[in-house]
Design an enzyme around this catalytic site. Structure first.
Site, PDB file in Angstrom:
ATOM      1  CE  LYS A  79      -4.494   0.952   0.543  1.00  0.00           C
ATOM      2  NZ  LYS A  79      -5.638   0.183   0.049  1.00  0.00           N
ATOM      3  CG  ASP A 116      -6.978   3.260  -1.099  1.00  0.00           C
ATOM      4  OD1 ASP A 116      -7.628   2.200  -1.095  1.00  0.00           O
ATOM      5  OD2 ASP A 116      -6.826   3.956  -0.076  1.00  0.00           O
ATOM      6  N   GLY A 181     -24.323   3.474   2.451  1.00  0.00           N
ATOM      7  CA  GLY A 181     -23.436   4.003   1.412  1.00  0.00           C
ATOM      8  C   GLY A 181     -23.909   3.557   0.046  1.00  0.00           C
ATOM      9  N   GLY A 183     -22.802   4.643  -2.992  1.00  0.00           N
ATOM     10  CA  GLY A 183     -21.868   5.151  -3.998  1.00  0.00           C
ATOM     11  C   GLY A 183     -21.703   4.145  -5.126  1.00  0.00           C
ATOM     12  CB  VAL A 185     -19.171  -0.678  -4.139  1.00  0.00           C
ATOM     13  CG1 VAL A 185     -19.455  -2.139  -3.795  1.00  0.00           C
ATOM     14  CG2 VAL A 185     -17.780  -0.541  -4.732  1.00  0.00           C
ATOM     15  N   GLY A 186     -21.983   0.448  -3.519  1.00  0.00           N
ATOM     16  CA  GLY A 186     -23.283   0.272  -2.846  1.00  0.00           C
ATOM     17  C   GLY A 186     -24.453   0.404  -3.816  1.00  0.00           C
TER      18      GLY A 186
HETATM   19  P1  NAI Z   1     -17.852   5.795  -3.195  1.00  0.00           P
HETATM   20  O1  NAI Z   1     -17.083   6.986  -2.725  1.00  0.00           O
HETATM   21  O2  NAI Z   1     -18.320   5.736  -4.614  1.00  0.00           O
HETATM   22  O3  NAI Z   1     -19.145   5.567  -2.270  1.00  0.00           O
HETATM   23  C1  NAI Z   1     -19.129   5.721  -0.878  1.00  0.00           C
HETATM   24  C2  NAI Z   1     -20.485   6.298  -0.486  1.00  0.00           C
HETATM   25  O4  NAI Z   1     -20.595   6.272   0.940  1.00  0.00           O
HETATM   26  C3  NAI Z   1     -20.688   7.743  -0.930  1.00  0.00           C
HETATM   27  O5  NAI Z   1     -21.932   7.849  -1.595  1.00  0.00           O
HETATM   28  C4  NAI Z   1     -20.661   8.524   0.380  1.00  0.00           C
HETATM   29  O6  NAI Z   1     -21.493   9.689   0.335  1.00  0.00           O
HETATM   30  C5  NAI Z   1     -21.193   7.498   1.346  1.00  0.00           C
HETATM   31  N1  NAI Z   1     -20.866   7.695   2.766  1.00  0.00           N
HETATM   32  C6  NAI Z   1     -19.709   8.147   3.302  1.00  0.00           C
HETATM   33  N2  NAI Z   1     -19.797   8.148   4.643  1.00  0.00           N
HETATM   34  C7  NAI Z   1     -21.031   7.667   4.960  1.00  0.00           C
HETATM   35  C8  NAI Z   1     -21.699   7.403   6.179  1.00  0.00           C
HETATM   36  N3  NAI Z   1     -21.119   7.652   7.347  1.00  0.00           N
HETATM   37  N4  NAI Z   1     -22.956   6.897   6.130  1.00  0.00           N
HETATM   38  C9  NAI Z   1     -23.558   6.647   4.944  1.00  0.00           C
HETATM   39  N5  NAI Z   1     -22.956   6.882   3.748  1.00  0.00           N
HETATM   40  C10 NAI Z   1     -21.713   7.385   3.765  1.00  0.00           C
HETATM   41  O7  NAI Z   1     -16.919   4.525  -2.862  1.00  0.00           O
HETATM   42  P2  NAI Z   1     -17.049   3.036  -3.417  1.00  0.00           P
HETATM   43  O8  NAI Z   1     -16.090   2.829  -4.526  1.00  0.00           O
HETATM   44  O9  NAI Z   1     -18.482   2.709  -3.601  1.00  0.00           O
HETATM   45  O10 NAI Z   1     -16.473   2.192  -2.184  1.00  0.00           O
HETATM   46  C11 NAI Z   1     -17.262   1.946  -1.034  1.00  0.00           C
HETATM   47  C12 NAI Z   1     -16.418   1.200  -0.003  1.00  0.00           C
HETATM   48  O11 NAI Z   1     -15.966  -0.034  -0.555  1.00  0.00           O
HETATM   49  C13 NAI Z   1     -15.163   1.944   0.450  1.00  0.00           C
HETATM   50  O12 NAI Z   1     -14.928   1.655   1.808  1.00  0.00           O
HETATM   51  C14 NAI Z   1     -14.071   1.326  -0.405  1.00  0.00           C
HETATM   52  O13 NAI Z   1     -12.798   1.396   0.232  1.00  0.00           O
HETATM   53  C15 NAI Z   1     -14.548  -0.125  -0.474  1.00  0.00           C
HETATM   54  N6  NAI Z   1     -14.040  -0.853  -1.631  1.00  0.00           N
HETATM   55  C16 NAI Z   1     -14.268  -0.386  -2.903  1.00  0.00           C
HETATM   56  C17 NAI Z   1     -13.770  -1.091  -3.994  1.00  0.00           C
HETATM   57  C18 NAI Z   1     -14.017  -0.639  -5.402  1.00  0.00           C
HETATM   58  O14 NAI Z   1     -13.738  -1.417  -6.338  1.00  0.00           O
HETATM   59  N7  NAI Z   1     -14.553   0.576  -5.618  1.00  0.00           N
HETATM   60  C19 NAI Z   1     -12.991  -2.335  -3.813  1.00  0.00           C
HETATM   61  C20 NAI Z   1     -12.894  -2.774  -2.447  1.00  0.00           C
HETATM   62  C21 NAI Z   1     -13.382  -2.034  -1.400  1.00  0.00           C
END
Ligand code: NAI
Length: 352
Positions: A79, A116, A181, A183, A185-186
């Site tokens: 990392k 990241d 969340g 975003g 992935v969610g």
């Molecule tokens: P993203 O930034 O697209 O989505 C994250 C979402 O969570 C955003 O909509 C944000 O407003 C929301 N959020 C932040 N704090 C919050 C809270 N306290 N309560 C509710 N919502 C909140 O990120 P992404 O790519 O969707 O990643 C989500 C998670 O998955 C992160 O922890 C990331 O490290 C992990 N991850 C992502 C991967 C990927 O391929 N994108 C791979 C492995 C892990």
């Protein structure tokens, strides 16, 4: 303090550079190369002290060793952190990334980077100008594009396996699932779960994002602060780390936790807290391996989309193996996954 942190770490090496022109500390932590080059993303963040940044790189690189081992990839754990005084933009950002690329290149392939927190595929394109040891570039620059949809597919398979172990059926249909969340992935995960017939409740600190996903998949919206208290079958953390802690675990009203977020447990003891509360926890680094499978599969291992799909489905099989081992040894799934990963790494170190 640097000395104390590095002496207390069980990894292989740390490379550090102070970039005077931007006042940025660059740290690369290579925790293990037993299974292959250390692989993990570049985090750009404002830290209170360089020690805090170094601590982060040491901890996160160790987590990548476990993630890559559990995904059965020929990569070890690494990392890097760019501890910036403020998130740079424009030319200053590009120049910083070029100097960072020279640091990664100097490690001669023992570390391979990717995106990241606060780094994008455009940033990896810049790193790629000066360094071949980078994944996650844009498709236009020869990369594999965003990994988020494949991460969501992997989490979906993980959720099915976790439901099967907890309830005897892997069918999400009729199950109430809270997704924290919405975003990249969610949001994709919500689509998959809704198609499979789950009843969804979503939360996001960005209310418009939560509302847009809720409208698309016919979900309820819950305030982020109240998400932990919502009664459901499964709670899926897909936002930030450290969400499972001494404050939140007693509030959870679910039987299962499985989601995409990295580093969901605030401390190791939180795995025991979940277990004591009767909650089956799917270790995050097993469930969210879709991202590394996507990147390594397409960009280094020559996998076809069919093979990537098969490996994403394999996340469910790996989790089942973890749950069975946990029951067999009377330990938490977190401890069982650690044991399996450690055995794989130890086997790779044995002379052939
Ligand atoms: P993203 O930034 O697209 O989505 C994250 C979402 O969570 C955003 O909509 C944000 O407003 C929301 N959020 C932040 N704090 C919050 C809270 N306290 N309560 C509710 N919502 C909140 O990120 P992404 O790519 O969707 O990643 C989500 C998670 O998955 C992160 O922890 C990331 O490290 C992990 N991850 C992502 C991967 C990927 O391929 N994108 C791979 C492995 C892990």
């Amino acid at each position: 303090m640097f000395e104390e942190l590095i002496r207390g770490w069980d990894g292989e090496f740390v490379a550090a550079r102070f970039d005077a022109s931007s006042s940025t500390w660059m740290f690369v932590g290579v925790h293990s190369t037993a299974l292959g080059p250390g692989f993990g993303g570049t985090r750009m963040k404002v830290y209170a002290t360089p020690e805090e940044a170094l601590g982060d790189v040491l901890r996160l690189s160790a987590a990548m060793t476990l993630k890559n081992a559990m995904a059965d990839l020929p990569f070890g754990g690494g990392k890097s952190v760019l501890a910036v005084p403020a998130i740079p933009e424009g030319d200053a950002r590009t120049e910083l990334l070029r100097r960072y690329a020279e640091l990664v290149a100097s490690l001669a392939g023992s570390y391979v980077t990717a995106c990241d927190m606060n780094t994008t595929e455009g940033d990896m394109d810049v790193v790629g100008e000066r360094c071949p040891y980078v994944m996650g570039r844009s498709a236009a620059a020869g990369g594999s594009g965003t990994s988020a949809p494949d991460t969501a597919i992997g989490v979906f398979h993980g959720i099915r396996a976790t439901l099967a172990h907890a309830f005897g059926s892997d069918d999400p249909s009729g199950r109430t699932i809270v997704v924290e969340g919405t975003g990249a992935v969610g949001g994709s995960l919500c689509d998959l779960l809704a198609d499979a017939g789950a009843k969804l409740v979503v939360s996001d600190i960005d209310p418009e994002r939560a509302r847009a996903v809720a409208d698309r998949v016919d979900a309820d919206v819950v305030d982020p602060e109240d998400a932990f208290d919502r009664s459901c079958d499964l709670f899926s953390p897909c936002a930030t780390g450290a969400v499972l802690n001494a404050d939140t675990i007693p509030r959870l009203r679910c039987r299962v936790v499985a989601g995409a977020a990295n580093n969901q447990l605030a401390t190791p003891v939180d795995a025991d807290r979940l277990s004591a509360a009767g909650i089956l926890y799917a270790p995050d680094y097993v469930v969210n391996a879709g991202g590394v499978l996507h990147l390594a599969g397409y960009e280094r291992l020559g996998w076809t989309p069919e093979h990537v799909s098969m490996r994403l489905a394999g996340i469910g099989d790996t989790l089942t193996q973890v749950f069975v081992a946990a029951d067999h040894h009377g330990v938490t799934p977190e401890a069982a996954a650690y044991r399996i990963a450690s055995e794989r790494i130890a086997a790779a170190r044995e002379p052939r």
